[in-house]
Design a protein around this motif. Sequence first.
Motif, PDB file in Angstrom:
ATOM      1  N   LEU A  18       0.826  -1.208   0.000  1.00  0.00           N
ATOM      2  CA  LEU A  18       0.000   0.000   0.000  1.00  0.00           C
ATOM      3  C   LEU A  18       0.860   1.256   0.000  1.00  0.00           C
ATOM      4  O   LEU A  18       0.599   2.207  -0.753  1.00  0.00           O
ATOM      5  CB  LEU A  18      -0.919  -0.018   1.220  1.00  0.00           C
ATOM      6  N   LEU A  19       1.892   1.289   0.834  1.00  0.00           N
ATOM      7  CA  LEU A  19       2.751   2.475   0.898  1.00  0.00           C
ATOM      8  C   LEU A  19       3.485   2.704  -0.426  1.00  0.00           C
ATOM      9  O   LEU A  19       3.588   3.844  -0.893  1.00  0.00           O
ATOM     10  CB  LEU A  19       3.750   2.318   2.043  1.00  0.00           C
ATOM     11  N   TRP A  20       4.003   1.642  -1.031  1.00  0.00           N
ATOM     12  CA  TRP A  20       4.670   1.792  -2.325  1.00  0.00           C
ATOM     13  C   TRP A  20       3.678   2.253  -3.393  1.00  0.00           C
ATOM     14  O   TRP A  20       4.025   3.084  -4.254  1.00  0.00           O
ATOM     15  CB  TRP A  20       5.330   0.479  -2.744  1.00  0.00           C
ATOM     16  N   SER A  21       2.457   1.745  -3.360  1.00  0.00           N
ATOM     17  CA  SER A  21       1.453   2.168  -4.342  1.00  0.00           C
ATOM     18  C   SER A  21       1.101   3.639  -4.162  1.00  0.00           C
ATOM     19  O   SER A  21       0.968   4.383  -5.142  1.00  0.00           O
ATOM     20  CB  SER A  21       0.201   1.299  -4.200  1.00  0.00           C
ATOM     21  N   LEU A  22       0.946   4.052  -2.891  1.00  0.00           N
ATOM     22  CA  LEU A  22       0.670   5.477  -2.650  1.00  0.00           C
ATOM     23  C   LEU A  22       1.832   6.354  -3.106  1.00  0.00           C
ATOM     24  O   LEU A  22       1.622   7.461  -3.614  1.00  0.00           O
ATOM     25  CB  LEU A  22       0.387   5.691  -1.166  1.00  0.00           C
ATOM     26  N   ALA A  23       3.062   5.869  -2.923  1.00  0.00           N
ATOM     27  CA  ALA A  23       4.213   6.641  -3.384  1.00  0.00           C
ATOM     28  C   ALA A  23       4.200   6.781  -4.902  1.00  0.00           C
ATOM     29  O   ALA A  23       4.483   7.859  -5.450  1.00  0.00           O
ATOM     30  CB  ALA A  23       5.511   5.962  -2.920  1.00  0.00           C
ATOM     31  N   VAL A  24       3.852   5.699  -5.612  1.00  0.00           N
ATOM     32  CA  VAL A  24       3.779   5.767  -7.076  1.00  0.00           C
ATOM     33  C   VAL A  24       2.683   6.715  -7.517  1.00  0.00           C
ATOM     34  O   VAL A  24       2.857   7.515  -8.447  1.00  0.00           O
ATOM     35  CB  VAL A  24       3.558   4.352  -7.647  1.00  0.00           C
ATOM     36  N   VAL A  25       1.523   6.654  -6.839  1.00  0.00           N
ATOM     37  CA  VAL A  25       0.423   7.567  -7.178  1.00  0.00           C
ATOM     38  C   VAL A  25       0.839   9.016  -6.952  1.00  0.00           C
ATOM     39  O   VAL A  25       0.525   9.902  -7.756  1.00  0.00           O
ATOM     40  CB  VAL A  25      -0.824   7.208  -6.348  1.00  0.00           C
ATOM     41  N   ALA A  26       1.554   9.273  -5.836  1.00  0.00           N
ATOM     42  CA  ALA A  26       2.003  10.637  -5.563  1.00  0.00           C
ATOM     43  C   ALA A  26       2.967  11.119  -6.643  1.00  0.00           C
ATOM     44  O   ALA A  26       2.904  12.279  -7.098  1.00  0.00           O
ATOM     45  CB  ALA A  26       2.662  10.699  -4.190  1.00  0.00           C
ATOM     46  N   VAL A  27       3.896  10.262  -7.076  1.00  0.00           N
ATOM     47  CA  VAL A  27       4.835  10.647  -8.139  1.00  0.00           C
ATOM     48  C   VAL A  27       4.095  10.930  -9.440  1.00  0.00           C
ATOM     49  O   VAL A  27       4.386  11.915 -10.145  1.00  0.00           O
ATOM     50  CB  VAL A  27       5.892   9.536  -8.323  1.00  0.00           C
ATOM     51  N   LEU A  28       3.128  10.091  -9.792  1.00  0.00           N
ATOM     52  CA  LEU A  28       2.339  10.314 -11.005  1.00  0.00           C
ATOM     53  C   LEU A  28       1.545  11.614 -10.913  1.00  0.00           C
ATOM     54  O   LEU A  28       1.422  12.353 -11.898  1.00  0.00           O
ATOM     55  CB  LEU A  28       1.406   9.134 -11.243  1.00  0.00           C
ATOM     56  N   ALA A  29       0.994  11.884  -9.719  1.00  0.00           N
ATOM     57  CA  ALA A  29       0.235  13.125  -9.557  1.00  0.00           C
ATOM     58  C   ALA A  29       1.137  14.339  -9.722  1.00  0.00           C
ATOM     59  O   ALA A  29       0.768  15.319 -10.384  1.00  0.00           O
ATOM     60  CB  ALA A  29      -0.435  13.141  -8.189  1.00  0.00           C
ATOM     61  N   LEU A  30       2.332  14.297  -9.126  1.00  0.00           N
ATOM     62  CA  LEU A  30       3.261  15.422  -9.294  1.00  0.00           C
ATOM     63  C   LEU A  30       3.718  15.565 -10.743  1.00  0.00           C
ATOM     64  O   LEU A  30       3.866  16.688 -11.255  1.00  0.00           O
ATOM     65  CB  LEU A  30       4.469  15.216  -8.373  1.00  0.00           C
ATOM     66  N   ALA A  31       3.944  14.426 -11.414  1.00  0.00           N
ATOM     67  CA  ALA A  31       4.345  14.496 -12.821  1.00  0.00           C
ATOM     68  C   ALA A  31       3.229  15.100 -13.672  1.00  0.00           C
ATOM     69  O   ALA A  31       3.475  15.924 -14.561  1.00  0.00           O
ATOM     70  CB  ALA A  31       4.705  13.098 -13.317  1.00  0.00           C
ATOM     71  N   GLY A  32       1.965  14.680 -13.405  1.00  0.00           N
ATOM     72  CA  GLY A  32       0.856  15.250 -14.149  1.00  0.00           C
ATOM     73  C   GLY A  32       0.688  16.733 -13.893  1.00  0.00           C
ATOM     74  O   GLY A  32       0.418  17.515 -14.805  1.00  0.00           O
ATOM     75  N   LEU A  33       0.871  17.147 -12.632  1.00  0.00           N
ATOM     76  CA  LEU A  33       0.767  18.571 -12.308  1.00  0.00           C
ATOM     77  C   LEU A  33       1.868  19.367 -12.992  1.00  0.00           C
ATOM     78  O   LEU A  33       1.638  20.465 -13.519  1.00  0.00           O
ATOM     79  CB  LEU A  33       0.839  18.756 -10.796  1.00  0.00           C
ATOM     80  N   GLY A  34       3.077  18.808 -12.990  1.00  0.00           N
ATOM     81  CA  GLY A  34       4.170  19.495 -13.676  1.00  0.00           C
ATOM     82  C   GLY A  34       3.926  19.621 -15.166  1.00  0.00           C
ATOM     83  O   GLY A  34       4.249  20.654 -15.780  1.00  0.00           O
ATOM     84  N   TYR A  35       3.355  18.572 -15.760  1.00  0.00           N
ATOM     85  CA  TYR A  35       3.058  18.646 -17.187  1.00  0.00           C
ATOM     86  C   TYR A  35       2.024  19.722 -17.471  1.00  0.00           C
ATOM     87  O   TYR A  35       2.146  20.478 -18.449  1.00  0.00           O
ATOM     88  CB  TYR A  35       2.551  17.283 -17.674  1.00  0.00           C
ATOM     89  N   LEU A  36       0.991  19.830 -16.633  1.00  0.00           N
ATOM     90  CA  LEU A  36      -0.029  20.858 -16.844  1.00  0.00           C
ATOM     91  C   LEU A  36       0.569  22.258 -16.738  1.00  0.00           C
ATOM     92  O   LEU A  36       0.238  23.148 -17.523  1.00  0.00           O
ATOM     93  CB  LEU A  36      -1.144  20.670 -15.819  1.00  0.00           C
ATOM     94  N   VAL A  37       1.437  22.457 -15.752  1.00  0.00           N
ATOM     95  CA  VAL A  37       2.073  23.774 -15.609  1.00  0.00           C
ATOM     96  C   VAL A  37       2.919  24.098 -16.836  1.00  0.00           C
ATOM     97  O   VAL A  37       2.890  25.203 -17.381  1.00  0.00           O
ATOM     98  CB  VAL A  37       2.916  23.797 -14.323  1.00  0.00           C
ATOM     99  N   TRP A  38       3.694  23.114 -17.285  1.00  0.00           N
ATOM    100  CA  TRP A  38       4.586  23.348 -18.455  1.00  0.00           C
ATOM    101  C   TRP A  38       3.795  23.532 -19.733  1.00  0.00           C
ATOM    102  O   TRP A  38       4.155  24.321 -20.582  1.00  0.00           O
ATOM    103  CB  TRP A  38       5.524  22.149 -18.588  1.00  0.00           C
ATOM    104  N   ARG A  39       2.653  22.814 -19.853  1.00  0.00           N
ATOM    105  CA  ARG A  39       1.915  22.830 -21.119  1.00  0.00           C
ATOM    106  C   ARG A  39       1.005  24.032 -21.258  1.00  0.00           C
ATOM    107  O   ARG A  39       0.870  24.594 -22.353  1.00  0.00           O
ATOM    108  CB  ARG A  39       1.085  21.548 -21.223  1.00  0.00           C
ATOM    109  N   TYR A  40       0.397  24.482 -20.164  1.00  0.00           N
ATOM    110  CA  TYR A  40      -0.633  25.507 -20.294  1.00  0.00           C
ATOM    111  C   TYR A  40      -0.300  26.812 -19.579  1.00  0.00           C
ATOM    112  O   TYR A  40      -0.565  27.889 -20.101  1.00  0.00           O
ATOM    113  CB  TYR A  40      -1.974  24.983 -19.776  1.00  0.00           C
ATOM    114  N   LEU A  41       0.269  26.737 -18.364  1.00  0.00           N
ATOM    115  CA  LEU A  41       0.456  27.958 -17.586  1.00  0.00           C
ATOM    116  C   LEU A  41       1.668  28.760 -18.059  1.00  0.00           C
ATOM    117  O   LEU A  41       1.607  29.979 -18.151  1.00  0.00           O
ATOM    118  CB  LEU A  41       0.587  27.619 -16.108  1.00  0.00           C
ATOM    119  N   LEU A  42       2.783  28.137 -18.348  1.00  0.00           N
ATOM    120  CA  LEU A  42       3.978  28.874 -18.781  1.00  0.00           C
ATOM    121  C   LEU A  42       3.776  29.588 -20.109  1.00  0.00           C
ATOM    122  O   LEU A  42       4.158  30.758 -20.245  1.00  0.00           O
ATOM    123  CB  LEU A  42       5.167  27.917 -18.844  1.00  0.00           C
TER     124      LEU A  42
END
Length: 278
Positions: A236-260
């Motif tokens: 469970l902890l490893w899965s939550l860590a992977v989900v957190a990394v994916l969420a941060l990666a998705g957020l970073g992509y949105l910032v780079w793609r639309y906000l900048l």
Amino acid sequence: MNAPALPSLPFARRLWQSLAVALCALLLAACGARVDLLGAVPEDEANDVLAALLKADIPAQKTPGKDGMVGVQVDSAQVGRSLEILRENGLPRERFAGMGQVFKKEGLISSPLEERARYIYALSQELSNTLSKIDGVLAARVHVVLPERGTAGEAGVPSTAAVFIKHQDGYSLEIIQPQIRRLVTNSIPGLTAERVSVIFVGAQPRATPAAASAAQTASVWGFEVPRNAAGGLSALLWSLAVVAVLALAGLGYLVWRYLLPARGSKPAGAVATTARPV
């Protein structure tokens, strides 16, 4: 020039929906399946079982049943340890038949031999039930022998009784042996104190608490957890860590793609000026 309007974000919506579904699935898996440890028992007996399990750090809960009965549920991974805890505490308590149940009228006439056998059994059940109420008693049995009455002029064989009591470790019931002997003697006609034998047997612990605790725990990311739950918690902890990394990666992509790009564009109504030579 007007600033370009932000486009619709179908990709972002799909990303967050996928993350939410994955997180819900992980939370449901972490909850684990619960099974019925006891199906239908009286309320006071369920409270004793619940207290013993919670004292051993085993999460448990009561569930409503039929006819005023209740059940007890535990996690499926804790069934084996829960059964061991109940065995050590003599739970659930044995149900004894009372005089009214043994001598219930069912239409047929019983023979004198059957009535005598039922009477002896009822005496044993009543005494066993009374002795089981003593603190620390796990199991109690009273074996009663009432010999047949002899003919006129023959010496009658005296009645006898044997009492067996199994008690929890740490309880000393030897000090109340005279009271137990007197209770049995006064409950059986024709019985004397010297014809009553009382045997106490203490429950032997399987292992010391420290050794049992060390054998049943494991370390997961620096935390001590039950050994049977270590694998699931680690996954469970490893899965939550992977989900957190994916969420941060998705957020970073949105910032780079639309906000900048939106910040780098010129404000609306701005007019380009060129320097004129003097």
